[in-house]
Design a protein around this motif. Structure first.
Motif, PDB file in Angstrom:
ATOM      1  N   SER A   1      -9.131  -0.967 -23.985  1.00 35.74           N
ATOM      2  CA  SER A   1      -9.238  -0.390 -25.327  1.00 35.74           C
ATOM      3  C   SER A   1     -10.377  -1.050 -26.097  1.00 35.74           C
ATOM      4  CB  SER A   1      -7.922  -0.569 -26.091  1.00 35.74           C
ATOM      5  OG  SER A   1      -7.681  -1.941 -26.307  1.00 35.74           O
TER       6      SER A   1
ATOM      7  N   ARG B   1     -11.016  -1.536 -30.103  1.00 37.90           N
ATOM      8  CA  ARG B   1     -10.366  -1.314 -31.398  1.00 37.90           C
ATOM      9  C   ARG B   1     -11.255  -1.868 -32.504  1.00 37.90           C
ATOM     10  NH1 ARG B   1      -5.647  -3.128 -34.432  1.00 37.90           N
ATOM     11  NH2 ARG B   1      -5.736  -5.203 -33.538  1.00 37.90           N
TER      12      ARG B   1
ATOM     13  N   LEU C   1     -11.548  -3.275 -36.116  1.00 39.28           N
ATOM     14  CA  LEU C   1     -10.580  -3.885 -37.023  1.00 39.28           C
ATOM     15  C   LEU C   1     -10.864  -3.581 -38.483  1.00 39.28           C
ATOM     16  CD1 LEU C   1      -9.638  -7.379 -35.632  1.00 39.28           C
ATOM     17  CD2 LEU C   1      -8.861  -5.121 -34.994  1.00 39.28           C
TER      18      LEU C   1
ATOM     19  N   VAL D   1     -14.936  -5.791 -33.690  1.00 42.19           N
ATOM     20  CA  VAL D   1     -14.409  -5.104 -32.518  1.00 42.19           C
ATOM     21  C   VAL D   1     -13.502  -6.011 -31.702  1.00 42.19           C
ATOM     22  CG1 VAL D   1     -15.023  -3.847 -30.403  1.00 42.19           C
ATOM     23  CG2 VAL D   1     -16.554  -3.779 -32.386  1.00 42.19           C
ATOM     24  N   GLU D   2     -12.354  -5.479 -31.341  1.00 46.10           N
ATOM     25  CA  GLU D   2     -11.475  -6.164 -30.410  1.00 46.10           C
ATOM     26  C   GLU D   2     -11.535  -5.385 -29.097  1.00 46.10           C
ATOM     27  OE1 GLU D   2      -7.508  -8.112 -31.709  1.00 46.10           O
ATOM     28  OE2 GLU D   2      -7.021  -6.193 -30.776  1.00 46.10           O
TER      29      GLU D   2
ATOM     30  N   THR E   1     -10.500  -5.028 -25.259  1.00 47.55           N
ATOM     31  CA  THR E   1      -9.486  -5.456 -24.306  1.00 47.55           C
ATOM     32  C   THR E   1      -9.806  -4.905 -22.926  1.00 47.55           C
ATOM     33  OG1 THR E   1      -7.832  -5.611 -26.045  1.00 47.55           O
ATOM     34  CG2 THR E   1      -7.017  -5.483 -23.792  1.00 47.55           C
TER      35      THR E   1
ATOM     36  N   THR F   1      -8.715 -10.272 -23.866  1.00 49.33           N
ATOM     37  CA  THR F   1      -9.234  -9.714 -25.118  1.00 49.33           C
ATOM     38  C   THR F   1     -10.302 -10.625 -25.707  1.00 49.33           C
ATOM     39  OG1 THR F   1      -7.138  -8.631 -25.576  1.00 49.33           O
ATOM     40  CG2 THR F   1      -8.594  -8.955 -27.453  1.00 49.33           C
TER      41      THR F   1
END
Lengths: 306, 259
Positions: free
Chosen positions: B13, B15, B17, B27-28, B30, B73
């Protein structure tokens, strides 16, 4: 498929050697591949005394390449022999010492220190140092100095093969190639980095603390290939191709123009197992080139009209 | 002993934030766990998407923000050519990952431990909190410029005693520095761990050295190899010798590094 190559008294499992400065002392990469599978490892440039190298920043990424001005930071030749060499698989793969010095005498002394070391398969002589005793022009730009440095190393190297690493920052690479051959070089390796520069327009300062640095990576491959082609036509000794090699196909291009082996440098940064992957990929690339073995491919370039 | 490797793993993913303005995204990212059983919080990973051609030859170093049995992550801000491309990855894209790299933070059990995070420097502390044997001894201080929603702060504040200070104006800076010093003094006898921008780290280093306080600093540098070979990411150690941030750090004792 037999990938072995032989030159200057060396027998390599395959023609893939890791280039100086891009593969540390080899040990940094031992968790990413079996070092014994490499044709050879040219270790980080060694000087007689430890060197701290240049100030930061030392590296910058550029399109399809990078600039570096590390300044030959190294622990010195004695520390290499004591702390690094015993840990390397030198019985199984050729460990090549890269010599860095700023005078003919120092080159001779370095060769003398390494001459009796069983674990060192060959000496690669880096003649790119700015030579303070000769008006600041780099050693590698003066054919007479190349000959003298080569002679000095040959005189003190015992029975070690001597590979002279040439700079591309010259008008005629063939002249430099012949100068090294005249000094008694057993082989040549080329090219070293091309002199380059990057500027930060926000600060209007050079990106590198050293102002200028050496350009390497795929961006320089066409220049390198041309230099290797010209050097191979100029001399009778074997040539090791260096410059932007990132794939098995790239390696075969250099062998086709006459190189006996190649060194992989900046591509080791694409991923730490890249040199091992290139070796894995060589048989497939050889089939693509319809080559039975390395000797058959070497120098088989078909020129227009042939 | 944590064994390092180099693997191709899939993006799970991406994501975002929160967005401070159009130019900067948090941005995270994973990814599948690259076969790592464990890591030491403070260690980092090099990431290079498989589909990158030769134009950007280097991987990008990121602190490991979280690691569980299935996923890895990292948390980053879009800054340049590499991070802007990484932010455009899609689930299923393959990324070459090598690590875990570097040394990591100390994690002494039952020791008052002050986590000092400045901006993106919060990234390694997420996993630090999750992996600590005695998290009740941890305290987090977070100094930031952009709103809290851009960081994984709230999830961390649920697990340990935490406070955050936002720098809105230049006048806020001395108050933040004063608070850092207070917290470090209160934590006397324990350990302070810091990650953040260089001026933030200097504040902590100066106070630690002056007061004889135990502190560790995690440095950030651009890197080409990440494994100690290229010598492009060096800093000076306590004796003024160049050492690789990637291999000898990124975590240094506060009195053993020049910032």
């Amino acid at each position: 498929m037999d990938l072995r190559v032989e030159f200057a008294g060396l027998v390599l499992k395959n023609p893939i050697i890791t280039a100086s400065g891009t593969f540390g002392f080899g040990l940094e990469f031992s968790s990413f591949g079996d070092l014994k599978r490499l044709g050879g490892i040219v270790v980080k440039g060694l000087s007689l005394k430890p060197r701290e190298g240049n100030a930061m920043p030392r590296i910058v990424e550029t399109p399809c390449g990078m600039l570096n001005a590390i300044g030959i930071q190294n622990p010195g030749v004695e520390a290499f022999l004591k702390d690094k060499l015993p840990l390397l698989p030198w019985r199984e793969t050729a460990i090549i010492a890269n010599l860095y010095a700023c005078s003919v005498e120092e080159f001779g002394d370095l060769a003398g220190v390494l001459s009796g070391e069983e674990g060192v398969a060959a000496l690669e002589v880096n003649v790119s140092c700015p030579n303070v005793t000769h008006g600041g022009a780099a050693f590698g730009q003066d054919p007479a100095q190349i000959t003298k440095a080569t002679e000095a190393v040959k005189k003190r190297c015992g029975n070690k093969p001597v590979i002279v690493k040439l700079s591309p920052n010259v008008t005629d690479i063939a002249v430099c190639a012949r100068a090294a051959e005249a000094g008694g070089a057993d082989a040549l390796s080329l090219i070293n980095t091309l002199l380059g520069m990057a500027v930060d327009i926000k600060t209007r300062k050079p990106v590198l603390a050293n102002v200028v640095g050496g350009l390497s990576g795929p961006a320089i491959k066409p220049v390198a290939l041309r230099c290797v082609y010209q050097a191979c036509r100029a001399v009778g000794i074997p040539v090791v191709g260096i410059g932007g090699i990132a794939s098995a196909e790239d390696a075969l291009e250099f062998i086709t123009v006459g190189a006996t082996a190649v060194e992989v440098g900046t591509a080791n940064f694409l991923r730490p197992d890249q040199s091992f992957r290139i070796i894995d990929d060589l048989p497939r690339a050889m089939l693509k080139a319809r080559a039975a073995d390395m000797a058959e491919l070497r120098g088989s370039l078909v020129l227009p009209g042939q | 002993m944590v064994v390092r490797n180099c693997r191709e793993v899939k993006v799970q993913s991406v994501r975002f934030l929160g967005t401070w303005d159009e130019a900067s995204d948090f941005v995270e990212l994973t990814l599948e766990n690259p076969g790592w059983e464990s890591y030491r919080p403070g260690q980092f990973a090099m990431l290079r998407p498989k589909h990158w051609g030769l134009e950007l030859p280097w991987g990008r170093p990121f602190s490991i923000s979280r690691l569980d049995a299935e996923t890895l992550t990292v948390f980053f801000q879009v800054i340049g050519r590499g991070t802007s491309r990484l932010a455009r990855l899609n689930p299923g894209d393959e990324v070459v990952v090598w690590g875990p790299l570097g040394n990591g933070f100390s994690a002494p059990p039952e020791t008052p431990t002050l986590l000092l995070a400045g901006g993106m420097g919060i990234a390694p502390f997420r996993g630090y909190i999750e992996n600590h044997p005695t998290p009740e001894f941890l305290r987090l201080f977070f100094a930031h410029r952009v709103p809290l929603a851009n960081y994984p702060y709230l999830a961390m504040a649920e697990k340990v005693r935490a406070e955050a200070m936002q720098e809105h104006t230049p006048e806020d800076l001395p108050r933040i520095i004063e608070r850092i010093r207070e917290l470090m003094d209160e934590n006397h006898g324990g350990i302070a761990l810091a990650c953040g921008p260089t001026p933030f780290m200097r504040t902590i280093q100066e106070h630690a050295v002056a007061g004889g306080l135990r502190a560790e600093l995690s440095l950030e540098k651009s890197m080409a190899c990440g494994v100690g070979a290229c010598l492009g990411c060096v800093c000076k150690n306590g004796e003024g010798k160049h050492v690789q941030v990637c291999a000898r750090g990124p975590v240094f004792q506060a009195d053993a590094v020049q910032l």
